[in-house]
Each structure stands twice: as structure tokens, then as C-alpha cells.
Enzyme design. Structure first.
Site, PDB file in Angstrom:
ATOM      1  N   TYR A 131      -6.467  17.892  -7.176  1.00 23.31           N
ATOM      2  CA  TYR A 131      -7.017  17.748  -5.826  1.00 23.31           C
ATOM      3  C   TYR A 131      -5.928  17.546  -4.769  1.00 23.31           C
ATOM      4  O   TYR A 131      -6.096  17.928  -3.617  1.00 23.31           O
ATOM      5  CB  TYR A 131      -7.916  16.509  -5.758  1.00 23.31           C
ATOM      6  CG  TYR A 131      -9.176  16.567  -6.570  1.00 23.31           C
ATOM      7  CD1 TYR A 131     -10.141  17.540  -6.312  1.00 23.31           C
ATOM      8  CD2 TYR A 131      -9.433  15.630  -7.566  1.00 23.31           C
ATOM      9  CE1 TYR A 131     -11.322  17.569  -7.039  1.00 23.31           C
ATOM     10  CE2 TYR A 131     -10.609  15.654  -8.293  1.00 23.31           C
ATOM     11  CZ  TYR A 131     -11.556  16.621  -8.032  1.00 23.31           C
ATOM     12  OH  TYR A 131     -12.718  16.642  -8.739  1.00 23.31           O
ATOM     13  N   THR A 149     -10.494  25.626 -10.397  1.00 20.04           N
ATOM     14  CA  THR A 149     -10.175  24.486  -9.530  1.00 20.04           C
ATOM     15  C   THR A 149     -10.778  23.207 -10.098  1.00 20.04           C
ATOM     16  O   THR A 149     -11.697  23.244 -10.919  1.00 20.04           O
ATOM     17  CB  THR A 149     -10.752  24.660  -8.110  1.00 20.04           C
ATOM     18  OG1 THR A 149     -12.169  24.399  -8.150  1.00 20.04           O
ATOM     19  CG2 THR A 149     -10.464  26.044  -7.552  1.00 20.04           C
ATOM     20  N   ASP A 150     -10.274  22.095  -9.616  1.00 19.65           N
ATOM     21  CA  ASP A 150     -10.925  20.834  -9.950  1.00 19.65           C
ATOM     22  C   ASP A 150     -12.287  20.778  -9.246  1.00 19.65           C
ATOM     23  O   ASP A 150     -12.590  21.598  -8.385  1.00 19.65           O
ATOM     24  CB  ASP A 150     -10.029  19.640  -9.588  1.00 19.65           C
ATOM     25  CG  ASP A 150     -10.250  18.480 -10.553  1.00 19.65           C
ATOM     26  OD1 ASP A 150     -11.395  18.308 -11.040  1.00 19.65           O
ATOM     27  OD2 ASP A 150      -9.286  17.736 -10.831  1.00 19.65           O
ATOM     28  N   TRP A 151     -13.097  19.812  -9.649  1.00 18.09           N
ATOM     29  CA  TRP A 151     -14.522  19.813  -9.276  1.00 18.09           C
ATOM     30  C   TRP A 151     -14.760  19.417  -7.808  1.00 18.09           C
ATOM     31  O   TRP A 151     -14.368  18.347  -7.378  1.00 18.09           O
ATOM     32  CB  TRP A 151     -15.273  18.861 -10.207  1.00 18.09           C
ATOM     33  CG  TRP A 151     -15.908  19.500 -11.409  1.00 18.09           C
ATOM     34  CD1 TRP A 151     -17.158  19.197 -11.892  1.00 18.09           C
ATOM     35  CD2 TRP A 151     -15.396  20.519 -12.286  1.00 18.09           C
ATOM     36  NE1 TRP A 151     -17.430  19.984 -13.002  1.00 18.09           N
ATOM     37  CE2 TRP A 151     -16.372  20.796 -13.260  1.00 18.09           C
ATOM     38  CE3 TRP A 151     -14.219  21.251 -12.329  1.00 18.09           C
ATOM     39  CZ2 TRP A 151     -16.216  21.753 -14.263  1.00 18.09           C
ATOM     40  CZ3 TRP A 151     -14.043  22.206 -13.333  1.00 18.09           C
ATOM     41  CH2 TRP A 151     -15.033  22.439 -14.278  1.00 18.09           C
ATOM     42  N   GLY A 152     -15.400  20.320  -7.078  1.00 19.61           N
ATOM     43  CA  GLY A 152     -15.909  19.941  -5.765  1.00 19.61           C
ATOM     44  C   GLY A 152     -14.928  20.061  -4.616  1.00 19.61           C
ATOM     45  O   GLY A 152     -14.694  19.079  -3.918  1.00 19.61           O
TER      46      GLY A 152
END
Ligand SMILES: *[C@@H]1O[C@H](CO)[C@@H](O)[C@H](O)[C@H]1NC(C)=O
Ligand SMILES: *[C@@H]1O[C@H](CO)[C@@H](O)[C@H](O)[C@H]1NC(C)=O
Ligand SMILES: *[C@@H]1O[C@H](CO)[C@@H](O)[C@H](O)[C@H]1NC(C)=O
Ligand SMILES: *[C@@H]1O[C@H](CO)[C@@H](O)[C@H](O)[C@H]1NC(C)=O
Length: 628
Positions: A300, A337-340
Site C-alpha cells: 500500500y 494489487t493489495d486489497w482495496g
């Protein structure tokens, strides 16, 4: 095979006797599957031929669906979750309308068979209800240790239970790590999980970071050696239908967090390189690529003051994903990608803004475009395929750009054999998950990974004979564990011959349903807690068992306790076995233990082993003198 067919029939409850006779080799009702003669369904063709065939059949919407990887919830008793009718997160909507096929499974698994049945149901549902029948790929965060945090991993539940990755690193035993990977692969595959959202290979150069327990510690070379064995264990020597694919994270190394905060949160969005030490953090990723890592996840965080790189989150960062990861390091696998990163949401009752660090001002549509432009293939923790469709329709993103990512994503499914058999043998799941042999190996690793930091006058091991005569004051676990061994427990330190304290490493509790799961802030105990412990240490020889999810700055415990053990995820039985000499500690610290918060604050986030005068150095770990 006969048993397999019967179990499927029982599971699915929709295979009639007559259709049983027409079932193909996959045990699937042929009438409900897409035309079996289509080239992409033909296992005798090469993967490239099959991808070419399938890709040219796909609509824009079908392509967009592949680019999302989100959570799928299990309904009661392994049924498809009905959710709130019409809700965006209902299984029906995500599978049938949005055409998503990549999901991570959340929550502790307590019933392996039911989980396998659920996965089979989802696979059948996809075959029955979608045009192309692109199979589900199910993934998970780590679930073989003690962590329970919807953002990072799940307690072992029915799976064999091992120390956290830090404990594997403490043993410096690549063969054991490989074996762990193989066991995790067997247990994952048994319930239909085919993608590991790990290993986590960030370096713990900033000891305050809340995510250190899932790493291999502070040293790049040790991490590189361990992660290579780990990936080979999960993927196998040859990537294929027997593999679990791995997602190595978090590129380019999530360790150097500004002030040690975590970039799930607004206050932790910055990553810093005061020591100009990015190269060190790339060593593990180079090793992962060399050993055949299939997928990567950027973190992130956004880099601050890193020459040549924009201060935007790594998933948005073309310099990081395309220039560095793909071109310089030569990685051609999937980047998820990482979440969110796009959409604001709520996690465990806590408002969580999209982790669009450095691009907070962009619209959701612009964020999605930027992530694709950066070179990512898939959006984690998001279900927004309509954004991708819009971007292509309005001409911002070329469909040929999507195809580059779709090819990578389809290749993974073909190579995992999911098109050829998406189902698992649910009847076998209970015998594989939590198999006694696996459980025993995990339990042995919990014991061996114990790291003995001090042992005044060789107080440990106590030995059973001495222990039987002694009285124990205990904290952090309950009397049942001792009484089962015939050991006496008393209520106060003053009445005791020994105190056994199982302590959490220091942290500062944070508010919020989600945030409170992250142990952050000071590595020192508060003055009140230090005084409380000091009274115990003064009253009775004390064995401290500290759960090191991060390094701790506890020189006073090292001085005052009779013995100090570090564990990296262990149960009370493992602790007692080590105390009594049934098992011996073999761990060596996978990081330095700093002397104070002042020393930590004066050290650089991206530089390893630079806190002043650490209490224990990386590699420290005593052994028992004689066999107990
Ligand atoms: C789940 O299964 C149990 C045991 O068979 C049953 O009692 C219960 O009603 C089921 N629950 C649902 C929601 O189907
Ligand atoms: C779906 O979203 C709603 C609204 O945010 C939430 O209450 C519900 O728990 C979610 N359902 C699942 C299965 O996650
Ligand atoms: C991050 O870095 C920027 C630029 O140096 C700074 O303005 C900001 O205060 C830092 N911290 C956070 C939480 O954004
Ligand atoms: C001790 O803990 C175990 C495991 O959580 C539990 O089964 C047992 O009932 C507890 N005993 C007491 C006396 O609380």
C-alpha cells in the site's frame, strides 16, 4: 474414481442417475458444461493455444471480471452465500453478473469437508451459469499459525498449526521450510485453495511495524534462502496441476515504514529510505523471481524521498511495477494489487478509506486507470469491473492492454489444471487437512523454534522430577495445562517456587475494530506493567515466554527474569514441553532486539541492524546444557 463420482453426486445433489452415466472424466454433468470440444477445453492442446482460443471468445465484460480478486463468503453449511438480495457482495452477483473468478477465502476453517464441498458447489455453479465456464481460483492469506486478523491471516483451525514465518526463520532450516510449504500445499489443495497470498518477504528493518510476524525477519540473505524453499514447497519443482501458486509480497519490500506505522492506515501511508537502502529490500524479491515466483503484490505504501520514484502507492507506481519489477528485475508473472486501492469501505465496523496513497484526489475511475497504467494485472479486494469496461469504452485503456493481463491470469488457471478438473475430492479432505503427521510436524516446529535468550544458572529445563515437587504461579494460560501433567498451581507468586509467564510482546492498543488487530507503537512495556512484572521477578524465579510478533525492547525482563524465552507462535503445551525439557529450544533470533524506544527512533527505517547497543543480536539463541 467411483467414490469421487459418488461424493460429487452427494455434494452437488443435482446429478440424476441417468446423467451419472453420461458424466465425463471430470465427474461433471456434461450437459451443463460448455461445449467440451471447444479448443480451450481440449487438454491435448498447448496452454498458449488454449489461451488464444479462449481470449478471442471473451467479451469485454468477461475480461474485466478476470481482473478482480475479492472475498467470497461461504453460506451456512457450505452453501453458496445468498447475501442480501441484489447486494454487490452476494455470490450470485459477483459470480453471475460481474463474472469474477478469483476470490480469497476468509475466516478460520473448522470443517475441511464442508469447505471442499463449498468450493465444488461454486465451481459447478460457474459451469452451470456462465457462458465460458472459467473456473474459480481460490486463494488465502496464511492460515497455518496463530495470527487471527482478517487483514493478514487466519488461525490454523483444522489445519496443522506451525509457528509464524518468523519461527521458521528462527530455525534457519531450509529443509523444514520446504516441508512446511509441502504440507501447506497438501492441506490447501484438499479444500480447493490453489493460490497462497504469501510468502511475505518484507525485511523487518523497522522493528515497530505491525506486520513483522509474517516475515522471515531482518536479514535479506536469510529471507532469500527461506523464501526460496517456501515457494518451492508450495509450487513444487515444476509449476502445474499439483501446485499452489504463490503471491510474493509486498514489492518492493514493505519493511521501511515511516515511524513503524502500517500503510493500511492513513497515518501510515509513508515509506521512507533515509539510509538510501532500497537495494537491500530487493534481495528477497530477486531470489523469489529466480526460483520461479508466479505472482507479486505491491504494498500500500508510497515512497517518500526515494529518488526517481513518484510518491504514490506502489500499486499506482509505474516506476516501481513496470520499470523496476518488470523491466529491471525481469518479472513477467502476475502483479495483483493489495486489497482495496480504489473504493472506500468498512472493515470490522471501521471506516477504511481506499488505500489510494498519494492519489487521494483522483476519482475511482482515474485510480483504476492509473493502476493498469502502472503495470498491474489484477485489483485485489475490489469488485469494480464496470470501471474497466468504462475505461476501454471511452478509449482511456486499450483492450489490447487488458489482453496482456488476461493472458497472464488465464495462463495461471490453465497451468494449475483448473480447466481440466476444477473439483476436489471432498470426502478425502478430512483425512488430509489436519492429518496427524502434519499436526505433529507443526507441533515439533513450534517447540524447536523457541529461542532461549537468557537462562540464569541454567534454571531451564526444570526436569520433570523437580517440577513434580514444585508449586507454580502462572499467567497467560490456565491451570488445566499444568494439572494434566500433575503439576501444582498456586494463586500468588509468593506461594510459588517458580512463575511461568506467557506474555505478549509490548504494543500500544489502537482503537477501531480493524486497527486494534495491529500491534503497533512502543516496543517497551509501560512503567506500570514494568513495575507489576518486577514484583513477580523479585518474589520468585520466573520463566518468561514472550510471543514476539515484533522485536521487543525489554532489557529489564532479560535482567530480572530467571529465564527469557521468545516464541514465534506456540501453544501452552509447546511451552511446557520446553520448560520441562521434553523439547529443547533451537531457535536463533531472526532480528535484533533493541535496547529502547529511543534507540529505535534514532535508527533508520530502511537499514537493518542499526539500533544502538541492542540487548540481543540477530542470531542469538542459547541451548540447554545437558539432556533433561
Ligand atoms: C446446517 O446443518 C445442520 C446439521 O445438519 C442443520 O441442523 C442446520 O439446520 C443446517 N443449517 C442450515 C442453515 O441449513
Ligand atoms: C455484504 O455487504 C453488506 C453491506 O455492507 C454487509 O452488511 C454484509 O455483511 C456483506 N455480506 C457479506 C457476505 O460479506
Ligand atoms: C508523509 O510524507 C509527506 C511528505 O513528506 C508529509 O507531508 C506527510 O506529513 C507524511 N506523513 C503522512 C502520514 O502523510
Ligand atoms: C483452559 O484452557 C483450555 C483451552 O482454552 C480450556 O479447554 C479449559 O477449559 C481451560 N480451563 C480452565 C480451568 O479455564
Amino acid at each position: 474414481m467411483a467414490i469421487y463420482r459418488q461424493s460429487l453426486r452427494a455434494i452437488l445433489g443435482l446429478v440424476t442417475l441417468s446423467s451419472l452415466l453420461t458424466m465425463g472424466p471430470l465427474g461433471v454433468n456434461a450437459a451443463s458444461t460448455p461445449e467440451p470440444t471447444l479448443p480451450y477445453r481440449d487438454a491435448s492442446l498447448s496452454v498458449d493455444e488454449r489461451i488464444d482460443d479462449l481470449l478471442q471468445r471473451m467479451t469485454l465484460e468477461e475480461k474485466a471480471g478476470q481482473m478482480f480478486h475479492s472475498q467470497l463468503n461461504m453460506g451456512p453449511n457450505g452453501t453458496l452465500d445468498q447475501g442480501i438480495p441484489g447486494a454487490r457482495n452476494s455470490s450470485e452477483f459477483m459470480l453471475g453478473t460481474q463474472l469474477l473468478t478469483h476470490f480469497n477465502l476468509v475466516g478460520e476453517i473448522l470443517d475441511a469437508r464442508q469447505t471442499a464441498e463449498f468450493v465444488n458447489r461454486v465451481q459447478q455453479h460457474i459451469l452451470d451459469t456462465t457462458r465460458l465456464g472459467i473456473p474459480l481460483t481460490l486463494s488465502t492469506d496464511p492460515r497455518h499459525a496463530f495470527t487471527e486478523n482478517i487483514g493478514t491471516g487466519f488461525r490454523a483451525g483444522r489445519f496443522s498449526q506451525w509457528p509464524e514465518t518468523l519461527g521458521l526463520a528462527a530455525l534457519r532450516d531450509a529443509k523444514l521450510v520446504r516441508r512446511f510449504g509441502e504440507v501447506a500445499r497438501a492441506e490447501y489443495r484438499a479444500v480447493g485453495i490453489r493460490a497462497a497470498l504469501h510468502p511475505q518477504v518484507d525485511l523487518s528493518t523497522e522493528p515497530r511495524w505491525a506486520r513483522i510476524s509474517g516475515t522471515f525477519g531482518e536479514d535479506a540473505e536469510l529471507t532469500a534462502e527461506m523464501l526460496s524453499a517456501y515457494i518451492l514447497g508450495l509450487q513444487g519443482d515444476r509449476f502445474g496441476p499439483d501446485s499452489v501458486t504463490t503471491v510474493t509480497k509486498h514489492f518492493p519490500g514493505g519493511g521501511p515504514m515511516e515511524n513503524g506505522e502500517d500503510s493500511h492506515f492513513v497515518y501510515g501511508k509513508n515509506q521512507t529510505y533515509p539510509g538510501n537502502n532500497l537495494e537491500y529490500h530487493l534481495i528477497p524479491f530477486k531470489a523469489a523471481i529466480a526460483v520461479g515466483a508466479r505472482q507479486m503484490m505491491p504494498y500500500y505504501s508510497r515512497p517518500i524521498g526515494l529518488a526517481g520514484y513518484d510518491p504514490v502507492g506502489f500499486g499506482f507506481n509505474k516506476g516501481i511495477v513496470t520499470d523496476l519489477l518488470r523491466e529491471e528485475l525481469g518479472f513477467d508473472g502476475i502483479v495483483v494489487t493489495d486489497w482495496g486501492l480504489i473504493t472506500d469501505t468498512t472493515i470490522l465496523g471501521q471506516d477504511m478509506p481506499a488505500r489510494a496513497w498519494g492519489v487521494e484526489h483522483l476519482t475511482e475511475l482515474q485510480r483504476a486507470a492509473m493502476i493498469i497504467e502502472a503495470g498491474c494485472d489484477q485489483f485485489g479486494g475490489e469488485t469494480r469491473p464496470e470501471l474497466i469496461v468504462q475505461l476501454v469504452k471511452e478509449g482511456t485503456v486499450a483492450e489490447s492492454r487488458l489482453d496482456v493481463s488476461i493472458r497472464r491470469l488465464l495462463r495461471e488457471k490453465f497451468m494449475l489444471g483448473l480447466f481440466d478438473n476444477p473439483f476436489v475430492d471432498a470426502e478425502a479432505a478430512d483425512a488430509i487437512v489436519g492429518r496427524q503427521e502434519f499436526v505433529d510436524e507443526g507441533a515439533a516446529a513450534q517447540r524447536r523454534a523457541y529461542t532461549l535468550l537468557t537462562n540464569r544458572d541454567d534454571v531451564l529445563p526444570l526436569g520433570n522430577e523437580a517440577a513434580q515437587k514444585a508449586k507454580f504461579y502462572i499467567e497467560g494460560f490456565n491451570a488445566t495445562y499444568l494439572e494434566r501433567r500433575g503439576l501444582a498451581v498456586v494463586k500468588t507468586p509468593q506461594e510459588a517456587d517458580y512463575a511461568l509467564l506467557r506474555l505478549e510482546a509490548p504494543f500500544e492498543p489502537r482503537p477501531g475494530g480493524f486497527e486494534s488487530r495491529y500491534h503497533a507503537g512502543s516496543l517497551e512495556y509501560s512503567a506500570a506493567e514494568r513495575a507489576r512484572q518486577a514484583a513477580i521477578y523479585a518474589a520468585v524465579p520466573t520463566v518468561v515466554d514472550m510471543t514476539m510478533d515484533r522485536p521487543a525492547a525489554v532489557p529489564e525482563v532479560a535482567e530480572q527474569a530467571a529465564a527469557l524465552l521468545a516464541n514465534f507462535g506456540s501453544g501452552p503445551e509447546a511451552f511446557l514441553d520446553v520448560v520441562l525439557g521434553v523439547a529443547g529450544p533451537e531457535g536463533k533470533l531472526p532480528f535484533d532486539m533493541p535496547r529502547s524506544m529511543e534507540a529505535v527512533e534514532n535508527a533508520m527505517e530502511d537499514v537493518p541492524f542499526d539500533t544502538k547497543d541492542p540487548v540481543f543480536k540477530f542470531g542469538h539463541g542459547l541451548r540447554y546444557k545437558a539432556e533433561a
